[in-house]
Design an enzyme around this catalytic site. Sequence first.
Site, PDB file in Angstrom:
ATOM      1  N   SER A 100     -47.582 108.965 -30.710  1.00 17.95           N
ATOM      2  CA  SER A 100     -46.499 108.020 -30.417  1.00 17.95           C
ATOM      3  C   SER A 100     -46.845 107.668 -29.011  1.00 17.95           C
ATOM      4  O   SER A 100     -47.546 108.514 -28.133  1.00 17.95           O
ATOM      5  CB  SER A 100     -45.217 108.848 -30.366  1.00 17.95           C
ATOM      6  N   TYR A 126     -39.073 115.266 -27.822  1.00 14.57           N
ATOM      7  CA  TYR A 126     -39.715 114.509 -28.710  1.00 14.57           C
ATOM      8  C   TYR A 126     -41.117 114.123 -28.352  1.00 14.57           C
ATOM      9  O   TYR A 126     -42.072 114.437 -28.949  1.00 14.57           O
ATOM     10  CB  TYR A 126     -38.904 113.249 -28.867  1.00 14.57           C
TER      11      TYR A 126
HETATM   12  P1  NDP Z   1     -38.748 106.302 -40.557  1.00 15.34           P
HETATM   13  O1  NDP Z   1     -37.734 107.142 -40.231  1.00 15.34           O
HETATM   14  O2  NDP Z   1     -38.979 105.177 -41.139  1.00 15.34           O
HETATM   15  O3  NDP Z   1     -40.029 107.666 -41.442  1.00 15.34           O
HETATM   16  C1  NDP Z   1     -40.004 108.827 -41.405  1.00 15.34           C
HETATM   17  C2  NDP Z   1     -40.697 109.350 -42.563  1.00 15.34           C
HETATM   18  O4  NDP Z   1     -40.781 110.623 -42.500  1.00 15.34           O
HETATM   19  C3  NDP Z   1     -39.624 108.901 -43.928  1.00 15.34           C
HETATM   20  O5  NDP Z   1     -40.535 108.715 -45.045  1.00 15.34           O
HETATM   21  C4  NDP Z   1     -39.153 110.576 -44.247  1.00 15.34           C
HETATM   22  O6  NDP Z   1     -38.979 110.727 -45.664  1.00 15.34           O
HETATM   23  C5  NDP Z   1     -40.204 111.379 -43.511  1.00 15.34           C
HETATM   24  N1  NDP Z   1     -39.912 112.812 -43.138  1.00 15.34           N
HETATM   25  C6  NDP Z   1     -38.956 113.035 -42.229  1.00 15.34           C
HETATM   26  N2  NDP Z   1     -38.671 114.452 -42.565  1.00 15.34           N
HETATM   27  C7  NDP Z   1     -39.558 115.011 -43.385  1.00 15.34           C
HETATM   28  C8  NDP Z   1     -39.748 116.360 -43.944  1.00 15.34           C
HETATM   29  N3  NDP Z   1     -39.219 117.266 -43.481  1.00 15.34           N
HETATM   30  N4  NDP Z   1     -40.601 116.444 -44.881  1.00 15.34           N
HETATM   31  C9  NDP Z   1     -41.301 115.095 -45.480  1.00 15.34           C
HETATM   32  N5  NDP Z   1     -41.219 113.943 -44.937  1.00 15.34           N
HETATM   33  C10 NDP Z   1     -40.150 113.961 -43.874  1.00 15.34           C
HETATM   34  O7  NDP Z   1     -39.962 106.328 -39.379  1.00 15.34           O
HETATM   35  P2  NDP Z   1     -41.356 105.841 -38.978  1.00 15.34           P
HETATM   36  O8  NDP Z   1     -42.027 105.120 -40.137  1.00 15.34           O
HETATM   37  O9  NDP Z   1     -41.268 105.135 -37.618  1.00 15.34           O
HETATM   38  O10 NDP Z   1     -42.126 107.176 -38.598  1.00 15.34           O
HETATM   39  C11 NDP Z   1     -43.335 107.703 -38.894  1.00 15.34           C
HETATM   40  C12 NDP Z   1     -44.120 108.256 -37.731  1.00 15.34           C
HETATM   41  O11 NDP Z   1     -44.336 107.331 -36.697  1.00 15.34           O
HETATM   42  C13 NDP Z   1     -43.290 109.413 -37.151  1.00 15.34           C
HETATM   43  O12 NDP Z   1     -44.237 110.396 -36.987  1.00 15.34           O
HETATM   44  C14 NDP Z   1     -42.864 108.744 -35.964  1.00 15.34           C
HETATM   45  O13 NDP Z   1     -42.314 109.777 -34.900  1.00 15.34           O
HETATM   46  C15 NDP Z   1     -44.027 107.972 -35.577  1.00 15.34           C
HETATM   47  N6  NDP Z   1     -43.694 106.914 -34.735  1.00 15.34           N
HETATM   48  C16 NDP Z   1     -42.615 105.719 -34.832  1.00 15.34           C
HETATM   49  C17 NDP Z   1     -42.432 104.917 -33.911  1.00 15.34           C
HETATM   50  C18 NDP Z   1     -41.604 104.001 -34.194  1.00 15.34           C
HETATM   51  O14 NDP Z   1     -41.183 103.163 -33.088  1.00 15.34           O
HETATM   52  N7  NDP Z   1     -41.050 103.699 -35.241  1.00 15.34           N
HETATM   53  C19 NDP Z   1     -43.138 104.767 -32.510  1.00 15.34           C
HETATM   54  C20 NDP Z   1     -44.007 105.861 -32.406  1.00 15.34           C
HETATM   55  C21 NDP Z   1     -44.376 106.966 -33.475  1.00 15.34           C
HETATM   56  P3  NDP Z   1     -37.950 111.604 -46.300  1.00 15.34           P
HETATM   57  O15 NDP Z   1     -36.727 111.526 -45.303  1.00 15.34           O
HETATM   58  O16 NDP Z   1     -37.848 110.947 -47.671  1.00 15.34           O
HETATM   59  O17 NDP Z   1     -38.346 113.056 -46.535  1.00 15.34           O
END
Ligand code: NDP
Length: 246
Positions: A142, A155
Amino acid sequence: MSIIQDKVVIITGVSSGIGEATAKELASKGAKLVMAARREERLASLQEEIQSSGGQAIYKVTDVTSHDQMEGLADYALKEFGKIDVMINNAGVMPLSPVHEGKINEWDTMVDVNIKGVLYGIAAVLPAMRERTEGHIINVSSVAGHLVFPTSSVYSGTKFAVRAITEGLRQEEAKNNIRTTIISPGSVATELTDHISDAELKASIKQQSEIAIDPISIARAIAFAIEQPSDVAINELVIRPTIQEL
Ligand code: NDP
């Protein structure tokens, strides 16, 4: 033919946001996807959507905080497709809060998902990649892995860790022809801010997220890293909304 055609790609956190957009983008370029997340109904509907557009995708319900389940995910990919070309450790959570509030459970979850989940993902695919002397590990950090702001201490700590782990892995595995890429998004419109437990902070972060860009922008950056010839490694990409200052 696209370089991505027939590459076997595991993606975690595929049930929404960046993971979902990346799955669709890579499927449209001919990848064989192995999709992971916890919410099965979303995995099933994404699989259906990809297959009905002519793409190839299988899935396995996986919690990235379980070492056993991550090994099971890699085994499933090897069993179904015979190799693993790319591992995208994308799953992550961001329940922001100031340290003095002591939200220990949320800290534990961030450490477990954002750091240990990435480590388990690496551990699950590295032996097979080393054996083939070929592979690509993409870890989603990030902008918060480059800088810290109040409420992001933990975070940011996890996302700094993702960058440190990935850079160490790069140096160790360069001789084994294994590529690594750090993806550092800025503000992206996803469900990530939904899990901030403090209502006021959540509203303020959501307001700041009005500039957020579509997750397809991150998906395209990930595809760009994969598409390079095998002797070229895109080691790090920072992708922000143009108007995001920090
Ligand atoms: P979302 O919340 O839309 O997606 C997060 C995903 O992670 C979901 O598919 C969720 O699926 C999965 N997840 C969470 N916990 C678990 C777990 N224990 N096991 C398996 N899967 C898990 O967020 P983003 O798409 O934004 O996030 C994706 C990545 O991008 C993350 O690493 C985030 O930190 C990073 N990021 C995002 C930014 C933003 O502004 N959106 C900025 C910078 C980085 P489920 O709950 O079905 O398991």
